[in-house]
Enzyme design. Structure first.
Site, PDB file in Angstrom:
ATOM      1  N   CYS A  14      14.276  10.462   5.899  1.00 11.63           N
ATOM      2  CA  CYS A  14      14.260  10.123   7.326  1.00 11.63           C
ATOM      3  C   CYS A  14      15.662  10.134   7.920  1.00 11.63           C
ATOM      4  CB  CYS A  14      13.613   8.770   7.523  1.00 11.63           C
ATOM      5  SG  CYS A  14      14.372   7.499   6.503  1.00 11.63           S
TER       6      CYS A  14
ATOM      7  N   GLU B 118       9.790   1.640  10.506  1.00  8.76           N
ATOM      8  CA  GLU B 118      10.863   2.594  10.195  1.00  8.76           C
ATOM      9  C   GLU B 118      10.238   3.979  10.260  1.00  8.76           C
ATOM     10  OE1 GLU B 118      13.809  -0.310   9.378  1.00  8.76           O
ATOM     11  OE2 GLU B 118      14.016   1.858   9.434  1.00  8.76           O
TER      12      GLU B 118
ATOM     13  N   GLU C   1      11.060  16.639  14.315  1.00  3.94           N
ATOM     14  CA  GLU C   1      11.538  16.396  12.961  1.00  3.94           C
ATOM     15  C   GLU C   1      10.901  17.426  12.015  1.00  3.94           C
ATOM     16  OE1 GLU C   1       9.739  13.027  10.975  1.00  3.94           O
ATOM     17  OE2 GLU C   1      11.685  12.481  10.135  1.00  3.94           O
TER      18      GLU C   1
ATOM     19  N   LYS D  19       0.857  -1.193   0.000  1.00  4.30           N
ATOM     20  CA  LYS D  19       0.000   0.000   0.000  1.00  4.30           C
ATOM     21  C   LYS D  19       0.888   1.236   0.000  1.00  4.30           C
ATOM     22  CE  LYS D  19      -1.663   2.942   2.626  1.00  4.30           C
ATOM     23  NZ  LYS D  19      -1.611   4.058   1.656  1.00  4.30           N
TER      24      LYS D  19
HETATM   25  P1  NAD Z   1       2.457   8.878   7.361  1.00  2.00           P
HETATM   26  O1  NAD Z   1       2.693   8.074   8.580  1.00  2.00           O
HETATM   27  O2  NAD Z   1       1.370   9.853   7.357  1.00  2.00           O
HETATM   28  O3  NAD Z   1       2.170   7.923   6.084  1.00  2.00           O
HETATM   29  C1  NAD Z   1       2.997   6.835   5.776  1.00  2.00           C
HETATM   30  C2  NAD Z   1       2.132   5.716   5.207  1.00  2.00           C
HETATM   31  O4  NAD Z   1       1.181   5.299   6.168  1.00  2.00           O
HETATM   32  C3  NAD Z   1       1.327   6.113   3.974  1.00  2.00           C
HETATM   33  O5  NAD Z   1       1.276   5.026   3.072  1.00  2.00           O
HETATM   34  C4  NAD Z   1      -0.057   6.362   4.542  1.00  2.00           C
HETATM   35  O6  NAD Z   1      -1.095   6.187   3.598  1.00  2.00           O
HETATM   36  C5  NAD Z   1      -0.121   5.297   5.620  1.00  2.00           C
HETATM   37  N1  NAD Z   1      -1.081   5.541   6.690  1.00  2.00           N
HETATM   38  C6  NAD Z   1      -1.625   6.729   7.076  1.00  2.00           C
HETATM   39  N2  NAD Z   1      -2.471   6.520   8.113  1.00  2.00           N
HETATM   40  C7  NAD Z   1      -2.425   5.193   8.398  1.00  2.00           C
HETATM   41  C8  NAD Z   1      -3.042   4.376   9.389  1.00  2.00           C
HETATM   42  N3  NAD Z   1      -3.883   4.884  10.290  1.00  2.00           N
HETATM   43  N4  NAD Z   1      -2.756   3.065   9.404  1.00  2.00           N
HETATM   44  C9  NAD Z   1      -1.895   2.534   8.515  1.00  2.00           C
HETATM   45  N5  NAD Z   1      -1.282   3.255   7.552  1.00  2.00           N
HETATM   46  C10 NAD Z   1      -1.545   4.573   7.501  1.00  2.00           C
HETATM   47  O7  NAD Z   1       3.846   9.495   7.014  1.00  2.00           O
HETATM   48  P2  NAD Z   1       4.155  10.871   6.322  1.00  2.00           P
HETATM   49  O8  NAD Z   1       4.086  11.898   7.391  1.00  2.00           O
HETATM   50  O9  NAD Z   1       3.395  11.083   5.096  1.00  2.00           O
HETATM   51  O10 NAD Z   1       5.676  10.567   5.932  1.00  2.00           O
HETATM   52  C11 NAD Z   1       6.738  11.223   6.473  1.00  2.00           C
HETATM   53  C12 NAD Z   1       7.250  10.505   7.706  1.00  2.00           C
HETATM   54  O11 NAD Z   1       7.787   9.247   7.352  1.00  2.00           O
HETATM   55  C13 NAD Z   1       8.377  11.272   8.352  1.00  2.00           C
HETATM   56  O12 NAD Z   1       8.174  11.306   9.733  1.00  2.00           O
HETATM   57  C14 NAD Z   1       9.593  10.438   8.039  1.00  2.00           C
HETATM   58  O13 NAD Z   1      10.638  10.544   8.927  1.00  2.00           O
HETATM   59  C15 NAD Z   1       9.037   9.067   7.987  1.00  2.00           C
HETATM   60  N6  NAD Z   1       9.901   8.218   7.174  1.00  2.00           N
HETATM   61  C16 NAD Z   1      10.696   7.304   7.798  1.00  2.00           C
HETATM   62  C17 NAD Z   1      11.563   6.510   7.066  1.00  2.00           C
HETATM   63  C18 NAD Z   1      12.462   5.479   7.716  1.00  2.00           C
HETATM   64  O14 NAD Z   1      12.998   4.627   7.009  1.00  2.00           O
HETATM   65  N7  NAD Z   1      12.659   5.530   9.021  1.00  2.00           N
HETATM   66  C19 NAD Z   1      11.620   6.669   5.695  1.00  2.00           C
HETATM   67  C20 NAD Z   1      10.813   7.622   5.092  1.00  2.00           C
HETATM   68  C21 NAD Z   1       9.944   8.386   5.850  1.00  2.00           C
END
Ligand code: NAD
Length: 542
Positions: free
Chosen positions: A299, A265, A397, A192
């Protein structure tokens, strides 16, 4: 979505067309919810539309993947055969790189240079998995209960269907980092992607199928996070999630309720330390790469820089100079270093962090401005100094092109400042004496610490685990750890002498005393062997 005049963001890409985007969307599982509009950050135009899976659609998709995996006996194939699919997939990614680069730029607004770094990642990931993966998946002999009389073998079975929930910032790399090892381990996968970046995920699935992955073993469900995400966690056997800490907590809670394992992650607020003996020009160039790659939406990006006082002014001057050299742009060419932020919400977050720091007395050394002349959500690489330790930019962050630089008395103070965070994903230490740098690195509470590099030497060490501690997540990707999370171990123990039962005619008290004496003797013998081995090793290394 066929239109006479394609959106300019599509028309400008040599490999894309509305028809091609519609064909990719056809590869997604159909959905009952209102379709999702996909927007190009570089122009804010709607460029296409994908289905939105409702909870029932997700449940059906997981069952279909389960059946297809069983039908194609994916798990029963030799691991080398599954690895061969990944090998061919790496070739397909290389062949189709022009379209992948265009898709990445279209849906993220990143610069082509950053998109190219992302594409390069994938064949490198495949190389490790193809070379080392089959051995990780194979049986393992472990220490037996009674050596010589019994054996212990660990076999590894795929967990079943893995749910991968991926973010928008590196939609290819971060989806591949979970999908590929899960497939290699013999699982079916439901991916997803973030609703902002579905096309890259759909292209990834298409290329895997073209590389020989049996139909239906990997399925992409495009859906809204709050609907499709929880439904996925409810039906799969392991969830690999990459995204924010807040959503990660919700995913972990749900996985806990379902008693399935998860790897998370999450976010980071990563420190970068410059010691007094560092080569400051090199450190400044490395820091620019570590801070502003993908416009800081990474990240692993460094956001908090701590520099030992004696070299603070010289480092800051070099760092600001190198930052000023960065060029901005979102065109489909290699001219620009830094592209757009993903959307208006991300721009607001970045601006609010800069405003908060400024209001508390921070100095903007360079950057600090929204650049709508480049792209609607573009923001300049920004270096702040005099930042209060409780300013948002220091504690939370930003996930954008904004960093703070702070002087510290010495290496000890740098370690204390670096560890003053709930996060623990990635850190870097810059120094002349690498042995001292390594000693400092070992004291920083992060899953990965790079010495004299920002990110790539750690991320690129495919055989080594990568992940976060604290609010940055649980579990690891990369290395054997990154494959084993998708496997269920089973211990098979064989006794060559039949069952271990108390003999009838010997008093139980004697047996207990004899067994304890034997165990204590065995402990002493193995302790002596360990000590002797250490002595021999020391002598050899002296
Ligand atoms: P987010 O948590 O909003 O979304 C990430 C994913 O989760 C998307 O596919 C989204 O559709 C899904 N999602 C949203 N609500 C959900 C729920 N209730 N249940 C399950 N899935 C759900 O993340 P974002 O804010 O859009 O992305 C940025 C964040 O991601 C930053 O905090 C960044 O640090 C983190 N990130 C971490 C890594 C890593 O490897 N540690 C890599 C990239 C991004």
């Amino acid at each position: 979505m066929a239109t006479d005049t394609p959106p300019t963001a599509v028309a400008a890409a040599s490999t894309l067309s509305p028809e091609r985007l519609a064909a990719l969307a056809d590869g997604a599982v159909g959905g009952d919810d209102d379709p999702i509009d996909v927007t190009a950050p570089a122009t804010t135009e709607r460029v296409g539309r994908v289905p939105a899976a409702a909870a029932d659609d997700v449940a059906r998709a997981v069952e279909t993947v389960r059946e297809s995996s069983a039908g194609s006996a994916w798990a029963d194939r030799p691991a080398r055969e599954r690895a061969a699919v990944l090998d061919r997939f790496a070739d397909r990614v290389t062949e189709h790189r022009a379209e992948l680069l265009d898709l990445l730029q279209l849906e993220t607004g990143k610069s082509r240079r950053t998109a190219a770094e992302e594409i390069l990642e994938v064949p490198m990931a495949c190389q490790y998995l193809v070379g080392s993966g089959p051995a990780v998946v194979g049986d393992e002999r472990r220490g037996a209960a009674i050596p010589g009389l019994t054996t212990a073998t660990v076999t590894y079975d795929p967990v079943g269907v893995v749910g991968v929930i991926s973010p928008w910032n590196y939609p290819m790399t971060l989806a591949a980092a979970d999908v590929l090892p899960a497939l290699l381990a013999g699982n079916g996968v439901v991916l997803k992607p973030d609703e902002k970046t579905p096309y890259t995920a759909l292209a990834l699935a298409e290329l895997l199928e073209a590389a020989g992955l049996p139909e239906g073993v990997l399925t992409v469900v495009t859906g809204r996070g709050e609907t499709a995400g929880p439904a996925l966690v409810d039906h799969v056997d392991h969830v690999a999630f990459t995204g924010s800490t807040e959503t990660g907590r919700a995913v972990a809670a749900r996985a806990g309720q379902n008693l399935i394992d998860c790897s998370l992650e999450l976010g980071g607020n990563n420190p970068l330390v410059v010691l007094a003996d560092a080569d400051l020009e090199t450190a400044a160039r490395g820091a620019v790469q570590a801070c502003f790659s993908n416009a800081g939406q990474l990240c692993l990006s460094a956001e908090r820089l701590y520099v030992v006082e004696s070299v603070y002014d010289a480092f800051l001057e070099a760092f600001v100079r190198e930052t000023d050299r960065l060029t901005l742009g979102t065109a489909y060419d290699y001219d620009a270093d830094v592209g757009s932020l993903i959307d208006a919400a991300q721009l607001d977050r970045v601006r609010s962090h800069v405003d908060d720091a400024r209001d508390r007395g921070a100095t903007v050394e360079t950057g600090g401005r929204h650049r709508p002349d480049v792209a609607p959500h573009c923001f300049e690489p920004t270096v702040l100094t005099d930042v209060e330790s409780d300013a948002t930019v220091a504690c939370a962050e930003t996930f954008g092109p904004v960093v703070s630089v702070t002087p510290v008395a010495d290496a000890d103070a740098a370690v204390t400042a670096a560890n003053d965070s709930p996060y623990g994903l990635n850190a870097s230490v810059w120094c002349g004496d690498t042995a001292r740098g390594e000693a400092v690195a070992r004291r920083i509470d992060c899953g990965t610490v790079c010495v004299n590099d920002g990110i790539l030497s750690g991320w690129g060490a495919r055989d080594a685990p990568m992940g976060g501690v604290g609010d940055s997540g649980i579990g690891r990707r990369h290395g054997p750890e990154g494959i084993r999370r998708f496997l269920e171990p089973r211990t098979v123990s064989v006794s060559r002498v039949g069952p271990f039962v108390f003999p009838d005619r010997v008093p139980t008290g004697w047996i207990v005393a004899g067994s304890l004496a034997a165990a204590s003797g065995a402990r002493r013998v193995s302790g002596a062997v360990r000590r002797a081995t250490r002595r021999v090793k020391r002598t050899v290394s002296d």
